[in-house]
Design an enzyme around this catalytic site. Structure first.
Site, mmCIF file in Angstrom:
data_model
loop_
_atom_site.group_PDB
_atom_site.id
_atom_site.type_symbol
_atom_site.label_atom_id
_atom_site.label_comp_id
_atom_site.label_asym_id
_atom_site.label_seq_id
_atom_site.Cartn_x
_atom_site.Cartn_y
_atom_site.Cartn_z
ATOM 1 N N ASP A 234 1.041 -1.329 -0.313
ATOM 2 C CA ASP A 234 -0.151 -0.173 -0.055
ATOM 3 C C ASP A 234 1.001 1.427 0.165
ATOM 4 O O ASP A 234 1.679 0.918 0.243
ATOM 5 C CB ASP A 234 -0.684 0.703 1.095
ATOM 6 C CG ASP A 234 -2.602 0.751 1.261
ATOM 7 O OD1 ASP A 234 -2.434 1.183 2.290
ATOM 8 O OD2 ASP A 234 -1.901 1.962 0.305
HETATM 9 C C1 GLC Z 1 -4.543 4.804 -0.415
HETATM 10 C C2 GLC Z 1 -5.271 3.092 0.121
HETATM 11 C C3 GLC Z 1 -5.178 2.507 -1.482
HETATM 12 C C4 GLC Z 1 -4.659 2.886 -2.412
HETATM 13 C C5 GLC Z 1 -3.287 3.691 -2.542
HETATM 14 C C6 GLC Z 1 -3.540 4.805 -3.457
HETATM 15 O O1 GLC Z 1 -3.585 4.612 1.164
HETATM 16 O O2 GLC Z 1 -5.043 2.529 1.619
HETATM 17 O O3 GLC Z 1 -6.162 1.828 -1.186
HETATM 18 O O4 GLC Z 1 -4.980 2.378 -3.704
HETATM 19 O O5 GLC Z 1 -2.972 4.271 -1.200
HETATM 20 O O6 GLC Z 1 -3.822 5.833 -3.503
#
Ligand code: GLC
Length: 745
Positions: A234
């Protein structure tokens, strides 16, 4: 799209260590590092699960900066209530096409985390409180998306069930609960749809960050489940880049302006990181360059809007209907509530879409009825003089034949990044509902929200309630389709509506404290909790009404093996409208005693469309996992021999039919040791029958009597041997322990 693939080992062989490390950490927010002279192109990723948030020039991971106009489909909270994996497939396919049209290779969805508490601010982005339903919908979504050539990213792996302190909090979860509740949706998607990527979560699991957890990312995900794609982090979830690679993470996103690359190179050069691990991850990242499509992909936004509308309509749940819906076009209708004019149709944060268009109920309703009077009723930001607005709404309602009130949660009430502290509607909305219902001949409430909202304090004042969740850009039109009877509602709750937050499973253990959140309810999540403990709810998981009526008959369960069975049932539409019914099969193993079992576990379901007056025969298979629990000693699934209730549920509570079947199950011969208990020695299927013949002892024979064993049964065998003294030989004991291992039988 062409690009180096895993088989181009010659190209990879010429890469320097630094070049290889550069592939394991993003170039920027959304893309990976290209290496042109090795024929390795950059891979582009983008949110989100219910619509593209393509930022083609930089951007951010939280939805602050603009993105390209895209179709905003219903978020997972709605699709989850459709109980329709085929619909999820269509949505996934449309998202794949829109992603490819922007040159996106990996679309960052679906989100399949389990709704442990209704307070989680991000529940709008997840399907259900039940892992079977979440997994089935996730499989459909991923298959649809990847059929286009785009890759999916199933997230957030794992046990990411709150927003509070999400970057650090440690989810304290026992292994059986992980295996039975928080893993199965990911497991099923990996095994049945092979997503291009799995996104690891921010949080820790029992103290270990998901981004550097080899048990999670290697043992479970790869060795047990056979995942072949790339594990991506993430955004910002990596704390120790080299440690993450060693633990099985392949790609850190976003990049860290070279810091992580330097750390990985240094770790390899210092002998702290095996270069083979780097090569393994490089191959998986390079494989992503094989995603995408040849040439430009055209998008039919009108068709996608129509799909969004149909998906939304199929997801709406008719919770209550006392001779009110559907409305007749000529009725004098008071439409109350700002959401009818300014629809809330998606969640906040990284999934937020720049919708190509949106339709409000108020506009759509005028296509169905000429006699509509609107009153805002309240302000979305909770400011302004609600009393005047309420007075105007009451006046409009008093002139109507029916009032349709739009209530729910505003954008700021819930979002990625924070959790709620209450499930109740704002007090001003509750007051409005009660005031309008007091004067309107009939009152309908339509709810817009991501996380579950409570219905207490006004539920009995109104005649009908539609749960509209968050329905995407076409949601207003979809609600009009249901309200005026163009569409027969067929949604079913994918999450329980409790009476009080205090009744919910995680209450007292959410969102945790001092960096830890204890999953004290263990496997009793959602309806499992209420059904097992007999706690009343407002509306149970699986509940949903129709404008038709359905009768089920001919329910049979046929045992087809030691641990499998086939369910058959006929569904008849006894109403005057074509409609859809959801056959729900639950298993109750709570009488089996080996470990705590829930009184209800959804083990099979199917949404069937049945024409008015028609009937459909449904056959569902209950596989081994339909009866199994996870045994933490054996680290495997076990089906206990015995009787199982198989229930045909109208929902998780209401029983249409049931039967009990006996399963042979698994004959488990656990290895006996001196630490095993006397009861385990006497009950062992191999050793038990020969124990008293092998050890000739009057004392042991006396201990074997039921009343004695009840008292002595929990003694470790070593203590029993000590009590027996010379009447037992070490050889005999060793022989018996060998026999428990299957040796010398
Ligand atoms: C965010 C979210 C994730 C997302 C990623 C990119 O913090 O937790 O679901 O795809 O970052 O934006």
């Amino acid at each position: 799209m062409s690009g180096a693939t895993e088989s181009d080992t010659s190209a990879l062989a010429v890469l320097t260590l630094e070049q290889k490390a550069s592939l394991l950490s993003g170039r920027d927010t959304w893309t990976t590092q290209p290496i042109e002279d090795a024929g390795i192109r950059s891979v582009r990723m983008s949110d989100g699960p219910n619509g593209l948030r393509a930022q083609l020039n930089g951007g951010d991971a939280l939805g602050f900066q603009p993105s390209e106009p895209s179709t905003c489909f219903p978020p997972a909270v709605a699709v989850g209530s459709s109980w329709d994996p085929e619909l999820a497939t269509k949505v996934g396919e449309a998202l794949g096409r829109e992603g490819l049209s922007f040159g996106i290779d990996v679309v960052l969805g679906p989100g399949v985390n389990i709704k442990r508490s209704p307070l989680c601010g991000r529940n709008f982005e997840y399907y259900s409180e039940d892992p079977l339903l979440a997994g089935a919908l996730g499989v459909g979504y991923v298959r649809g998306m990847q059929s286009t050539g785009a890759g999916a990213s199933v997230k957030h792996f794992a046990a990411n069930n709150q927003e509070t302190d999400r970057m650090r909090v440690s989810s304290e979860v026992d292994e059986r609960t992980l295996r039975e509740i928080y893993f199965p949706a990911f497991e099923r998607i990996v095994k049945e749809a092979q997503p291009a990527t799995v996104m690891c979560a921010y949080n820790r699991i029992n103290g270990v960050y998901s981004s550097e957890n080899p048990w999670l990312l290697k043992d479970v995900l790869r060795t047990e489940w056979g995942f072949e794609g790339a594990v991506i982090s993430d955004w910002g979830a990596v704390h120790r880049p080299a440690g993450a690679v060693a633990a099985g993470l392949d790609l850190e996103m976003p990049g860290t302006r070279g810091r992580s690359i330097r750390e990985i190179v240094a770790a390899v050069e210092a002998g702290d990181l095996d270069e083979a691990e780097v090569d393994r991850s490089v191959a998986r990242v390079v494989k992503l360059t094989g995603l995408g499509a040849e040439g430009k992909v055209a998008v039919d936004f009108d068709a996608h809007h129509a799909l969004a509308r149909a998906t939304a309509a199929a997801s709406i749940v008719l919770l209550k209907n006392e001779a009110t819906l559907p409305l007749e076009a000529q009725m004098r209708i008071a439409v109350v509530g700002e959401f009818a004019r300014t629809p809330r149709f998606q969640g906040g944060g990284s999934s937020h879409v720049n919708a190509v268009r949106s339709e409000a109920f108020l506009d759509a309703a005028t296509a169905h009825s000429a006699s509509i009077e609107f009153a805002a009723g309240f302000t979305l930001d909770g400011r302004g003089d609600d009393l005047d607005l309420r007075g105007a709404a009451v006046a409009a309602a008093s002139r109507s034949e029916v009032a349709v009130i739009f209530a729910g949660l505003a954008e700021s009430d819930e979002s990625e990044g924070y959790d709620r502290t209450t499930i109740e509607l704002p007090a001003s909305q509750i007051a409005l509902i009660r005031a309008v219902a007091a004067v309107a001949p009939k009152t309908v409430v339509v709810l817009s929200h991501g996380g579950v909202v409570g219905l207490e304090g006004w539920h009995d004042d109104v005649d009908a309630i539609l749960d509209g969740f968050l329905l995407g850009q076409a949601g207003g039109a979809a609600i009009a389709d249901v309200v005026f009877g163009v569409v027969n509602p067929s949604g079913r709750l994918a999450e329980t509506i409790p009476l009080r937050i205090e009744d919910t499973p995680a209450f007292g253990n959410f969102p945790g404290e001092q960096g830890h959140v204890v999953y004290g309810e263990r496997t009793l999540v959602g309806y499992r909790w209420y059904a097992t403990r007999g706690i009343p709810v407002r509306y149970p998981f699986g509940h949903g009404l129709s404008y038709s009526t359905f009768r089920t008959s001919g329910f049979t369960v046929t045992v087809t093996g030691d641990d499998t069975a086939t369910v058959r049932v006929t569904v008849e539409n006894t109403g005057t409208r074509d409609g859809a019914h959801v056959v729900q099969v639950y298993v109750d193993a709570s009488a089996l005693g080996t470990v705590q079992r829930s009184a209800r576990e959804l083990r099979a379901f199917r949404k069937v469309h049945v024409p008015a007056g028609g009937a459909v025969e449904v056959e569902l298979e209950l596989d081994r996992r339909g009866f199994a629990y996870w045994d933490v000693d054996l680290h495997d699934w076990v089906v206990t021999p015995g009787s199982y209730r198989v229930i045909l549920g109208r929902d998780a509570f209401a029983v249409d039919a049931e039967t009990t079947i006996d399963l042979v199950g698994d004959r488990i011969n656990r290895e006996l040791t001196m630490g095993s208990t006397a009861q385990e020695w006497f009950e062992h299927s191999v050793v038990g029958p020969v124990l008293l013949d092998t050890i000739q002892s009057d004392l042991l024979r006396a201990m074997a009597q039921p009343e004695a064993l009840r008292m002595l049964g929990s003694l470790p065998w070593q203590k029993i041997v000590n009590l027996l003294g010379d009447s037992v030989s070490r050889d005999d004991v060793d022989t018996l322990m060998a026999a428990s291992r299957g040796e010398g039988c």
